[in-house]
Design a protein around this motif. Structure first.
Motif, PDB file in Angstrom:
ATOM      1  N   GLN A  17       0.951  -0.989  -0.211  1.00 45.42           N
ATOM      2  CA  GLN A  17       0.125   0.288  -0.131  1.00 45.42           C
ATOM      3  C   GLN A  17       0.514   1.401  -0.015  1.00 45.42           C
ATOM      4  OE1 GLN A  17      -2.029   0.770   3.159  1.00 45.42           O
ATOM      5  NE2 GLN A  17      -4.020   2.091   2.505  1.00 45.42           N
ATOM      6  N   ARG A  18       1.537   2.302  -1.142  1.00 40.61           N
ATOM      7  CA  ARG A  18       2.274   2.882  -1.120  1.00 40.61           C
ATOM      8  C   ARG A  18       1.153   4.502  -0.416  1.00 40.61           C
ATOM      9  NH1 ARG A  18       1.688   3.229  -7.382  1.00 40.61           N
ATOM     10  NH2 ARG A  18      -0.156   3.113  -7.390  1.00 40.61           N
ATOM     11  N   SER A  19      -0.376   4.666  -0.481  1.00 37.14           N
ATOM     12  CA  SER A  19      -0.951   5.682   0.176  1.00 37.14           C
ATOM     13  C   SER A  19      -2.746   5.105   0.576  1.00 37.14           C
ATOM     14  CB  SER A  19      -1.082   7.331  -1.009  1.00 37.14           C
ATOM     15  OG  SER A  19      -1.984   6.119  -2.128  1.00 37.14           O
ATOM     16  N   SER A  20      -2.471   6.477   1.330  1.00 33.30           N
ATOM     17  CA  SER A  20      -3.828   5.739   1.967  1.00 33.30           C
ATOM     18  C   SER A  20      -5.537   5.264   0.576  1.00 33.30           C
ATOM     19  CB  SER A  20      -4.447   6.846   2.725  1.00 33.30           C
ATOM     20  OG  SER A  20      -5.016   7.912   1.996  1.00 33.30           O
ATOM     21  N   THR A  21      -6.178   4.733   1.714  1.00 29.64           N
ATOM     22  CA  THR A  21      -7.305   4.120   0.960  1.00 29.64           C
ATOM     23  C   THR A  21      -8.804   3.439   1.049  1.00 29.64           C
ATOM     24  OG1 THR A  21      -5.660   2.472  -0.143  1.00 29.64           O
ATOM     25  CG2 THR A  21      -7.629   2.150  -0.614  1.00 29.64           C
ATOM     26  N   HIS A  22      -9.322   4.398   1.023  1.00 32.87           N
ATOM     27  CA  HIS A  22     -10.793   4.224   1.175  1.00 32.87           C
ATOM     28  C   HIS A  22     -11.036   3.579   1.143  1.00 32.87           C
ATOM     29  CE1 HIS A  22     -14.647   5.472   2.762  1.00 32.87           C
ATOM     30  NE2 HIS A  22     -15.855   5.424   1.621  1.00 32.87           N
ATOM     31  N   ILE A  23     -12.124   3.179   2.453  1.00 32.87           N
ATOM     32  CA  ILE A  23     -12.763   1.451   2.791  1.00 32.87           C
ATOM     33  C   ILE A  23     -14.102   2.300   2.339  1.00 32.87           C
ATOM     34  CG2 ILE A  23     -12.747  -0.156   3.623  1.00 32.87           C
ATOM     35  CD1 ILE A  23     -10.366  -0.848   2.131  1.00 32.87           C
ATOM     36  N   ALA A  24     -14.739   1.214   2.681  1.00 29.75           N
ATOM     37  CA  ALA A  24     -16.666   1.220   2.465  1.00 29.75           C
ATOM     38  C   ALA A  24     -16.842  -0.275   2.034  1.00 29.75           C
ATOM     39  CB  ALA A  24     -17.168   1.784   0.884  1.00 29.75           C
ATOM     40  N   PRO A  25     -17.222  -0.785   3.379  1.00 31.39           N
ATOM     41  CA  PRO A  25     -17.594  -1.693   3.551  1.00 31.39           C
ATOM     42  C   PRO A  25     -19.390  -1.940   2.846  1.00 31.39           C
ATOM     43  CG  PRO A  25     -17.579  -1.204   6.026  1.00 31.39           C
ATOM     44  CD  PRO A  25     -17.653  -0.002   4.546  1.00 31.39           C
ATOM     45  N   SER A  26     -19.318  -2.666   2.348  1.00 27.66           N
ATOM     46  CA  SER A  26     -20.636  -3.046   0.649  1.00 27.66           C
ATOM     47  C   SER A  26     -22.165  -2.782   1.985  1.00 27.66           C
ATOM     48  CB  SER A  26     -20.549  -4.434   0.913  1.00 27.66           C
ATOM     49  OG  SER A  26     -21.440  -4.724  -1.025  1.00 27.66           O
ATOM     50  N   ASN A  27     -22.462  -3.474   2.850  1.00 29.89           N
ATOM     51  CA  ASN A  27     -23.537  -3.799   2.310  1.00 29.89           C
ATOM     52  C   ASN A  27     -23.688  -2.202   3.803  1.00 29.89           C
ATOM     53  OD1 ASN A  27     -23.916  -6.427   2.843  1.00 29.89           O
ATOM     54  ND2 ASN A  27     -23.370  -6.583   4.791  1.00 29.89           N
ATOM     55  N   SER A  28     -22.792  -1.523   3.832  1.00 25.75           N
ATOM     56  CA  SER A  28     -22.662  -0.557   4.663  1.00 25.75           C
ATOM     57  C   SER A  28     -23.116   0.986   3.338  1.00 25.75           C
ATOM     58  CB  SER A  28     -21.822   0.497   5.522  1.00 25.75           C
ATOM     59  OG  SER A  28     -21.532  -0.498   6.759  1.00 25.75           O
ATOM     60  N   LEU A  29     -22.296   0.201   2.184  1.00 26.61           N
ATOM     61  CA  LEU A  29     -22.724   1.405   1.654  1.00 26.61           C
ATOM     62  C   LEU A  29     -23.455   1.202   0.733  1.00 26.61           C
ATOM     63  CD1 LEU A  29     -20.633   3.399  -0.613  1.00 26.61           C
ATOM     64  CD2 LEU A  29     -20.358   1.300  -2.048  1.00 26.61           C
ATOM     65  N   MET A  30     -24.322   0.022   0.508  1.00 31.55           N
ATOM     66  CA  MET A  30     -25.519  -0.148   0.169  1.00 31.55           C
ATOM     67  C   MET A  30     -26.836   0.191   0.644  1.00 31.55           C
ATOM     68  SD  MET A  30     -24.794  -1.667  -3.340  1.00 31.55           S
ATOM     69  CE  MET A  30     -22.981  -1.108  -2.459  1.00 31.55           C
ATOM     70  N   GLU A  31     -26.780   0.480   2.174  1.00 30.46           N
ATOM     71  CA  GLU A  31     -27.761   0.769   2.709  1.00 30.46           C
ATOM     72  C   GLU A  31     -27.776   1.589   2.769  1.00 30.46           C
ATOM     73  OE1 GLU A  31     -29.713   0.265   6.933  1.00 30.46           O
ATOM     74  OE2 GLU A  31     -28.222  -1.106   6.798  1.00 30.46           O
ATOM     75  N   LEU A  32     -26.673   2.669   3.097  1.00 29.31           N
ATOM     76  CA  LEU A  32     -26.604   4.362   4.013  1.00 29.31           C
ATOM     77  C   LEU A  32     -26.118   5.070   2.146  1.00 29.31           C
ATOM     78  CD1 LEU A  32     -23.941   3.933   6.491  1.00 29.31           C
ATOM     79  CD2 LEU A  32     -26.434   4.395   6.728  1.00 29.31           C
ATOM     80  N   ALA A  33     -25.470   4.496   1.363  1.00 29.42           N
ATOM     81  CA  ALA A  33     -25.170   5.941   0.447  1.00 29.42           C
ATOM     82  C   ALA A  33     -26.181   5.163  -0.901  1.00 29.42           C
ATOM     83  CB  ALA A  33     -24.420   5.182   0.273  1.00 29.42           C
ATOM     84  N   LEU A  34     -26.816   3.911  -1.284  1.00 32.59           N
ATOM     85  CA  LEU A  34     -27.614   3.553  -2.307  1.00 32.59           C
ATOM     86  C   LEU A  34     -28.868   3.425  -2.445  1.00 32.59           C
ATOM     87  CD1 LEU A  34     -24.688   2.297  -4.581  1.00 32.59           C
ATOM     88  CD2 LEU A  34     -26.000   3.910  -5.454  1.00 32.59           C
ATOM     89  N   GLY A  35     -29.189   2.851  -0.894  1.00 27.75           N
ATOM     90  CA  GLY A  35     -30.564   2.333  -0.574  1.00 27.75           C
ATOM     91  C   GLY A  35     -31.498   3.236  -0.671  1.00 27.75           C
ATOM     92  N   GLY A  36     -31.347   4.689  -0.129  1.00 29.66           N
ATOM     93  CA  GLY A  36     -32.511   5.574  -0.679  1.00 29.66           C
ATOM     94  C   GLY A  36     -33.152   5.825  -2.516  1.00 29.66           C
ATOM     95  N   LEU A  37     -32.280   5.223  -3.081  1.00 34.40           N
ATOM     96  CA  LEU A  37     -32.224   4.942  -4.331  1.00 34.40           C
ATOM     97  C   LEU A  37     -32.353   3.924  -5.821  1.00 34.40           C
ATOM     98  CD1 LEU A  37     -30.335   8.849  -5.765  1.00 34.40           C
ATOM     99  CD2 LEU A  37     -32.542   8.502  -4.919  1.00 34.40           C
ATOM    100  N   TYR A  38     -31.143   3.158  -5.173  1.00 32.06           N
ATOM    101  CA  TYR A  38     -30.991   2.111  -5.928  1.00 32.06           C
ATOM    102  C   TYR A  38     -31.291   0.738  -4.858  1.00 32.06           C
ATOM    103  CZ  TYR A  38     -29.730   5.439  -9.276  1.00 32.06           C
ATOM    104  OH  TYR A  38     -29.449   6.475 -10.327  1.00 32.06           O
ATOM    105  N   SER A  39     -32.016   0.633  -4.597  1.00 34.00           N
ATOM    106  CA  SER A  39     -32.608  -0.706  -4.036  1.00 34.00           C
ATOM    107  C   SER A  39     -34.221  -1.252  -4.443  1.00 34.00           C
ATOM    108  CB  SER A  39     -32.560  -0.077  -2.383  1.00 34.00           C
ATOM    109  OG  SER A  39     -33.583   0.480  -2.073  1.00 34.00           O
TER     110      SER A  39
END
Length: 600
Positions: free
Chosen positions: A360-382
């Motif tokens: 790992q050369r530099s920092s990375t953002h990690i978004a757990p799939s279940n949380s991403l689906m519910e929190l970020a996409l669930g309101g529009l794409y679910s």
């Protein structure tokens, strides 16, 4: 005292009537006063023949001064029932211009427009032949020498590119080229798609074995043909490949596989492109009016030049060429990179018994799939969004209605909640030495995707392997030298290696132009993707829209189409309408053609 509740229907109707009246009277001052001083108007082709966001009153005034008389908008009408929440009124509306019909979205605060979205939906007189306009298919009666559908279809396939030239040539037959081809087909635009792979869908089939979509099914439908309602939430790569192949056949796309674009030049005298392709061992010259590059989000693979790499005795390749993990059981494997592909490849190698180290050369953002689906996409794409009346068509427009300038403010609370919800995983990752980030302003995954197209991993399992040490980790370092059977890191560590995978991303899409057309044309077009946010890998100045995507570029009759499945579906509509208008000779004065600030 209690606040008087907002009547959203009345508020939206009054505003829209006032706006329509001001535009009809060519009263630009009144129209501008209906916006907040820092309000936004995002237009997808309808007013600007461009994809542009006007930020603030003066920008809105300038656009209306330049475009109102020619656009001549009329017929504004509320669609459905407006709603209100947290002091913001949301409303949908329809409208017309001199040459087109459109749909829009409005957000009001305290009686003035905070955001306005206007989109072109169809050109008058050139509508898709659907619904009441659909063709009959059968020709009743009797007629000597009639040809059936198959004969006519074969004649078309044999003529296009030979005795007849396409109006539009699309280079790249992956999801983007296929989606755009379907839109153009429905609009009656003669279009040819060329793809170097042997079959449509091969760009998915040829990737590493474990690859699945990280986006959910509701986000990924193709135009006109949604996936069946039992389609997996996260589709495997070969299933997507088969769907794309069948889609090209069902949608009757003119698709040349095993075809490589070799060279292109613009013929100024004829105002057309001259594109040389190689197909079935022979060269063919195509002469389209419009040339579209539909090659995903990226350009050539970024393969770092590391001292000693030529002497490595094991296998080494870019992640785009990774064949899968089967041959590496019991082998020492080093993966340079820490984003989606790196995690997927590391996890698959570990599952097959390899000894895996991630660099790992530099920092990375990690978004757990279940949380991403519910929190970020669930309101529009679910599934729940669909039950709430938000299909992917409406969801696309809601998504598009948020100006990029303020989009990060919508996302920050999502990732704050993700930090809280997944705190244990994040803590264990950091304890393992993993370098985490949530973007420079805490806005998370999608803003990173828009700004730079990299820097994140949607966690579908590999993060646990990193956290528990199953995937070994060396962070904050790079590979300094490649040896015959090992790599030396910048901290002096030497790691034995039988396999070296460069999961190091890709260059800008205009890199393809340098080889196919010329370096000068590539530089004139400039860098593709990014917003000019002045964040890492997205240099300023602020541009307000994705550079060069789905809109006119600095090189006339040259276009870029791509993005993820959602973007390919949504923006293919607007690119197709721009191309159709040009074919039909409709005047398309482009407002504020974006300058090129960065070469590649």
């Amino acid at each position: 005292m209690t606040e008087t509740p907002i009547d959203p229907t009345r508020a939206a109707t009054e505003w829209l009537n006032a706006f329509a009246g001001a535009l009809a009277a060519r009263d630009i001052d009144t129209a501008v006063r209906l916006f907040e001083a820092d309000g936004y108007w995002r237009d997808l082709v309808a007013f600007t023949w461009n994809i542009r966001t006007q930020e603030g009153a003066e920008a809105i005034r300038a656009m209306l001064s330049a475009r109102l008389a020619d656009t001549a908008p009329t017929g504004f009408a509320i669609e459905g029932e407006p709603s209100a929440a947290d002091g913001v009124v949301d409303a949908w509306f329809s409208f017309e211009t001199r040459v087109a019909r459109g749909r829009g979205h409005l957000r009001l605060r305290n009686g003035r427009a905070w955001t306005l979205l206007t989109t072109m939906t169809e050109l008058k007189g050139f509508e898709e032949k659907k619904g009441d306009r659909r063709i009959k298919g059968a020709e009743h009666g009797v007629q000597r020498g009639r040809k059936n559908w198959l004969e006519r279809r074969r004649e078309e396939e044999e003529a296009l590119g030979h005795s007849e030239q396409p109006e539009v040539l699309i280079i790249g037959g992956g999801q983007g080229g296929i989606a755009l081809g379907a839109r153009l087909r429905r609009l009656g635009v003669p279009t040819l798609i060329v793809e170097r792979n042997a079959k449509a869908g091969d760009s998915w089939r040829k990737r590493y074995k474990s690859l699945c979509l990280h986006d959910p099914v509701w986000y990924d439908h193709l135009p006109y043909m949604p996936f069946p309602d039992d389609w997996p939430v996260f589709a495997p790569k070969d299933k997507i490949g088969d769907w794309l192949e069948m889609y090209t056949r069902i949608m009757e796309l003119n698709y040349w596989s095993s075809t490589t674009a070799k060279k292109a030049r613009f013929d100024e005298a004829k105002q057309e492109w001259e594109v040389t392709v190689e197909r079935e061992g022979r060269e063919i010259v195509l002469r389209p009016k419009q040339l579209v590059f539909a090659l995903g989000v990226s350009g050539y693979p970024n393969t770092p030049q590391i001292a000693g790499a030529e002497n490595f005795q094991g296998d080494q390749h870019h992640s785009s060429q990774h064949p899968g993990p089967e041959a590496y059981a019991g082998k020492k494997c080093v993966v340079l990179g820490s984003n989606n592909s790196a995690h997927d490849i590391c996890a698959a190698l570990w599952e097959h018994g390899a000894d895996v180290t991630m660099i790992q050369r530099s920092s990375t953002h990690i978004a757990p799939s279940n949380s991403l689906m519910e929190l970020a996409l669930g309101g529009l794409y679910s599934e729940q969004a669909v039950k709430n009346g938000i299909d992917h068509h409406r969801a696309d427009l809601i998504f598009a209605s948020v100006p990029y300038r303020i989009m990060h403010t919508f996302h920050i609370p999502v990732y704050e909640e993700m930090k809280r919800r997944d705190a244990e995983l994040y803590s264990r990752l950091e304890k393992a030495g993993f370098l985490l980030d949530f973007g420079v302003d805490g806005s998370g995954l999608f803003m990173k995707y828009l700004r730079r197209g990299s820097g994140y991993y949607i966690d579908v399992g590999a993060s646990e392997l990193v956290a528990n040490g199953s995937i070994k980790l060396k962070s904050g370092v790079n590979i300094e030298r490649v040896n015959e059977r090992s790599v030396t890191l910048t901290d002096g560590t030497e790691l034995p290696a039988d396999l070296l995978v460069y999961a190091t991303g890709y260059g800008s899409m205009n890199g393809w132009l340098a080889d196919l057309i010329s370096p000068e044309i590539a530089d004139k077009v400039g860098k593709c993707w990014g917003l000019g946010s002045d964040t890492p890998k997205d240099p300023g100045p602020w541009e307000g829209e994705l550079r060069n995507m789905w809109k006119p570029t600095q090189v006339p009759q040259l276009w870029f189409h791509g993005g993820n499945l959602h973007q390919s579906r949504h923006y293919s509509q607007f690119l197709a309408l721009q191309l159709k208008a040009r074919m039909e000779g409709i005047d398309t004065p482009v407002y504020e053609l974006a300058p090129s600030h960065h070469r590649r």
